[in-house]
Design a protein around this motif. Structure first.
Motif, mmCIF file in Angstrom:
data_model
loop_
_atom_site.group_PDB
_atom_site.id
_atom_site.type_symbol
_atom_site.label_atom_id
_atom_site.label_comp_id
_atom_site.label_asym_id
_atom_site.label_seq_id
_atom_site.Cartn_x
_atom_site.Cartn_y
_atom_site.Cartn_z
ATOM 1 N N VAL A 78 -46.509 91.760 100.094
ATOM 2 C CA VAL A 78 -46.940 91.284 98.895
ATOM 3 C C VAL A 78 -48.596 90.413 98.804
ATOM 4 C CG1 VAL A 78 -46.259 90.721 96.721
ATOM 5 C CG2 VAL A 78 -44.711 92.168 98.117
ATOM 6 N N HIS A 79 -48.557 89.406 99.781
ATOM 7 C CA HIS A 79 -49.361 88.406 100.008
ATOM 8 C C HIS A 79 -50.872 89.252 100.056
ATOM 9 C CE1 HIS A 79 -51.820 85.164 100.967
ATOM 10 N NE2 HIS A 79 -52.215 85.875 101.783
ATOM 11 N N VAL A 80 -51.013 89.977 101.201
ATOM 12 C CA VAL A 80 -51.956 91.339 101.546
ATOM 13 C C VAL A 80 -52.366 91.388 100.355
ATOM 14 C CG1 VAL A 80 -52.654 92.974 103.411
ATOM 15 C CG2 VAL A 80 -51.238 90.278 104.028
ATOM 16 N N LEU A 81 -51.465 92.512 99.660
ATOM 17 C CA LEU A 81 -51.995 93.381 99.032
ATOM 18 C C LEU A 81 -51.976 92.680 97.491
ATOM 19 C CD1 LEU A 81 -48.009 95.980 99.381
ATOM 20 C CD2 LEU A 81 -51.351 96.552 99.521
ATOM 21 N N GLN A 82 -51.485 91.572 97.525
ATOM 22 C CA GLN A 82 -52.046 90.647 95.510
ATOM 23 C C GLN A 82 -53.676 90.834 96.450
ATOM 24 O OE1 GLN A 82 -49.122 88.118 95.593
ATOM 25 N NE2 GLN A 82 -49.131 88.195 93.200
ATOM 26 N N ASN A 83 -53.559 90.193 97.414
ATOM 27 C CA ASN A 83 -55.321 89.157 97.067
ATOM 28 C C ASN A 83 -56.176 90.360 98.187
ATOM 29 O OD1 ASN A 83 -55.341 86.140 97.235
ATOM 30 N ND2 ASN A 83 -52.855 86.954 98.419
ATOM 31 N N HIS A 84 -56.568 90.916 97.164
ATOM 32 C CA HIS A 84 -57.371 92.409 97.481
ATOM 33 C C HIS A 84 -59.125 92.371 97.804
ATOM 34 C CE1 HIS A 84 -57.043 92.067 92.926
ATOM 35 N NE2 HIS A 84 -58.456 91.961 93.078
ATOM 36 N N GLU A 85 -59.827 90.577 97.675
ATOM 37 C CA GLU A 85 -60.747 90.138 97.449
ATOM 38 C C GLU A 85 -60.590 90.078 98.874
ATOM 39 O OE1 GLU A 85 -60.952 88.039 94.023
ATOM 40 O OE2 GLU A 85 -61.484 89.072 93.383
ATOM 41 N N ILE A 86 -59.596 89.711 100.190
ATOM 42 C CA ILE A 86 -60.042 88.915 101.400
ATOM 43 C C ILE A 86 -59.156 90.727 101.838
ATOM 44 C CG2 ILE A 86 -58.766 87.537 102.695
ATOM 45 C CD1 ILE A 86 -58.448 85.504 100.455
ATOM 46 N N PHE A 87 -58.356 90.372 101.806
ATOM 47 C CA PHE A 87 -57.842 92.457 102.825
ATOM 48 C C PHE A 87 -58.398 92.980 101.963
ATOM 49 C CE2 PHE A 87 -55.438 88.635 103.252
ATOM 50 C CZ PHE A 87 -54.646 88.523 104.058
ATOM 51 N N VAL A 88 -59.956 94.110 102.363
ATOM 52 C CA VAL A 88 -60.149 94.765 101.567
ATOM 53 C C VAL A 88 -59.831 96.027 101.582
ATOM 54 C CG1 VAL A 88 -61.979 93.425 100.444
ATOM 55 C CG2 VAL A 88 -62.222 94.594 102.649
ATOM 56 N N SER A 89 -60.726 97.031 100.937
ATOM 57 C CA SER A 89 -59.686 97.967 101.613
ATOM 58 C C SER A 89 -61.099 99.471 101.358
ATOM 59 C CB SER A 89 -59.379 99.235 99.695
ATOM 60 O OG SER A 89 -58.166 98.173 99.953
ATOM 61 N N GLY A 90 -62.708 98.384 101.285
ATOM 62 C CA GLY A 90 -63.786 99.231 100.854
ATOM 63 C C GLY A 90 -64.500 99.595 102.898
ATOM 64 N N ARG A 91 -63.218 99.250 103.654
ATOM 65 C CA ARG A 91 -63.388 99.272 104.888
ATOM 66 C C ARG A 91 -63.056 99.961 106.061
ATOM 67 N NH1 ARG A 91 -66.018 93.215 107.157
ATOM 68 N NH2 ARG A 91 -66.074 94.193 109.357
ATOM 69 N N GLY A 92 -62.066 100.617 104.595
ATOM 70 C CA GLY A 92 -60.838 101.867 105.442
ATOM 71 C C GLY A 92 -60.196 101.513 105.750
ATOM 72 N N VAL A 93 -58.960 101.627 104.953
ATOM 73 C CA VAL A 93 -57.135 100.964 105.150
ATOM 74 C C VAL A 93 -56.429 101.824 105.597
ATOM 75 C CG1 VAL A 93 -56.849 100.705 102.367
ATOM 76 C CG2 VAL A 93 -56.400 103.238 103.071
ATOM 77 N N GLY A 94 -57.232 102.551 107.349
ATOM 78 C CA GLY A 94 -57.009 102.715 108.627
ATOM 79 C C GLY A 94 -57.151 101.461 109.333
ATOM 80 N N LEU A 95 -56.967 102.094 110.546
ATOM 81 C CA LEU A 95 -56.607 101.859 111.837
ATOM 82 C C LEU A 95 -59.073 101.449 112.123
ATOM 83 C CD1 LEU A 95 -56.208 100.341 114.484
ATOM 84 C CD2 LEU A 95 -56.345 102.264 115.497
ATOM 85 N N SER A 96 -59.522 102.674 111.716
ATOM 86 C CA SER A 96 -60.926 102.436 111.850
ATOM 87 C C SER A 96 -61.711 101.150 110.820
ATOM 88 C CB SER A 96 -61.952 103.842 111.741
ATOM 89 O OG SER A 96 -63.270 103.391 111.281
#
Ligand code: 8QM
Length: 425
Positions: A78-96
């Motif tokens: 939940v912490h990672v999902l909540q802190n979307h500014e640190i744990f970003v999605s724009g660099r991909g949400v897969g391994l790459s």
């Protein structure tokens, strides 16, 4: 009935080839190392031992095979999902990491984007895909489910079926494409395309290779269906294009936004419904509770999403140095979130391994959490509720009468086939 929707491929034609050696960073000091492969056939077949190992190893673990961090406890996921500014999605949400590698397709404006681009795309999506729209289609979705179950019993009051082909896949494939306004022909491409997209979040293993082959053939049809002017007028796809144009998205962006629904909306619901059928068949007392009160259908589906988690994992990229539960995570790290493990974390759930449709399943992360939480969950829940409700009102007994077969996927968990016997009420 023959299954024309499932991916017709032998279990493992080439043998499980090793993943090519990756350029993996060295193991960080002080972080528990879990030297297991989350994407091996063995783990994908039975992920639960790995989930427990990860949760017990610590709040954050290191997966040396891929050079990524992992979180499997509820609070840290939940912490990672909540802190979307640190744990970003724009660099991909897969391994790459899309900052280092080229994406296999133009990135999703929703899934693989961060604010403010993500905010804008999400607003356009939810201006059409929202509870009001669900209320408008509810009756049609319920009627279709009722008819589908009635038709199963056309040949007698006891029938043996493949629960995946004849219900779990048949139902979404009969309501979803019409809702979007897709062409009548080519709909068999939806599942292989989704299968490819979800495998592509993982490493380039044999599942990835095989899915790219089958899914690659499906891609041109998907792309074509997303082009402005293609979806049937008045249907969701056409309305989404109108709203996208109003919001200033160009035609390529609008097509890509529609593509999100075609990618994410089918395999997931097929697996969710398949899982519900399996668990309800395996737990007769839960089936009895549902029959007694069919209004529990929605809760039963939600508990299934907690329990089975059709979407098992997603990555984020650490975009600035940070700390999680005392563990330092440097910028540029990939972090793998085990949604399915969080959904069964005993630190959060009572009897997490018990399938219980009467429990309070809300708060599970099977649909994610925070700004990226599943846009489609309202439709997934509607489909689950309609089909399980139709069954609960018409079926006295549901039994598993053969060995169910899993469909292995780097991200999804679900049944390829599920031999069932249904006895009419
Ligand atoms: C997963 O293409 C997309 O935007 C997209 C693809 C896959 C998903 C979500 C979005 C979570 C169901």
């Amino acid at each position: 009935m023959t299954d024309t929707t499932a991916i017709q491929a032998p279990a493992n034609p080439h043998g499980e080839r090793p993943v090519p050696p990756l350029d993996v960073p060295p193991s960080p000091a002080g972080v528990p190392v879990v030297d297991l492969d989350p994407f091996s056939d063995e783990t994908l077949t039975d992920p639960y031992p790995l989930h427990e190992t990860l949760r017990e190893a610590g709040p954050v673990a290191w997966l040396p095979r891929y050079g990524v961090y992992a979180v499997a406890r509820y609070d840290e996921v939940v912490h990672v999902l909540q802190n979307h500014e640190i744990f970003v999605s724009g660099r991909g949400v897969g391994l790459s990491d899309y900052q280092k590698e080229k994406p296999w397709r133009p990135p999703s404006l929703l899934l693989e984007a961060d604010p403010p681009q993500h905010t804008q795309a999400r607003k356009v999506a939810t201006s059409v895909f929202n509870p009001k729209t669900m209320r408008q289609i509810r009756e049609e979705f319920q009627d279709t489910a009722n008819r589908m179950v009635d038709e199963l019993f056309a040949e007698g009051s006891t029938v043996e079926i493949d629960g995946v082909a004849e219900l779990a896949a048949a139902y979404p494939l009969s309501v979803f494409p019409d809702f979007i306004g897709l062409s009548e022909t080519g709909r068999e491409n939806l599942l292989p395309y989704g299968n490819m997209a979800f495998n592509a979040f993982g490493p380039q293993n044999h599942l990835y290779d095989r899915a790219m082959e089958t899914g690659g053939q499906a891609a041109p049809w998907i792309v074509e269906q997303c082009v402005v002017g293609t979806p049937k007028p008045g249907r969701f796809g056409a309305t989404l294009h109108e709203k996208a144009a109003e919001a200033g998205l160009d035609e390529d962006e609008a097509a890509r936004l529609l593509r999100s629904f075609l990618t994410a909306g089918v395999d997931t619901t097929v697996h969710g419904i398949g899982a519900a059928l399996r668990e309800l068949a395996e737990h007769p007392e839960q089936w009895a509770a549902l029959r007694q009160d069919p209004s529990k259908a929605r809760a039963a589906f939600d508990e299934t999403v907690r329990y089975m988690a059709p979407v098992q994992t997603f990555f984020r990229t650490v975009n600035e140095d940070t700390e999680v539960s005392g563990v330092q995570l440097p910028e540029g790290s990939k972090i793998l979130m085990f949604l399915a493990a969080a959904n069964r974390d005993p630190r959060h759930w009572e009897d997490p391994d018990t399938f219980d449709i009467s429990r309070q399943a809300s708060g599970h992360v099977g649909f994610g959490f925070g700004i990226h939480s599943c846009v489609g969950q309202i439709m997934a829940r509607l489909e689950g509720e309609c089909l399980l409700g139709a069954l609960a009102r018409r079926v006295a007994m549901i039994e598993v009468v053969g060995e169910p077969e899993l469909q292995l996927n780097n991200t999804l968990r679900g049944w390829e086939s599920l031999p069932l016997r249904l006895t009419a009420a």
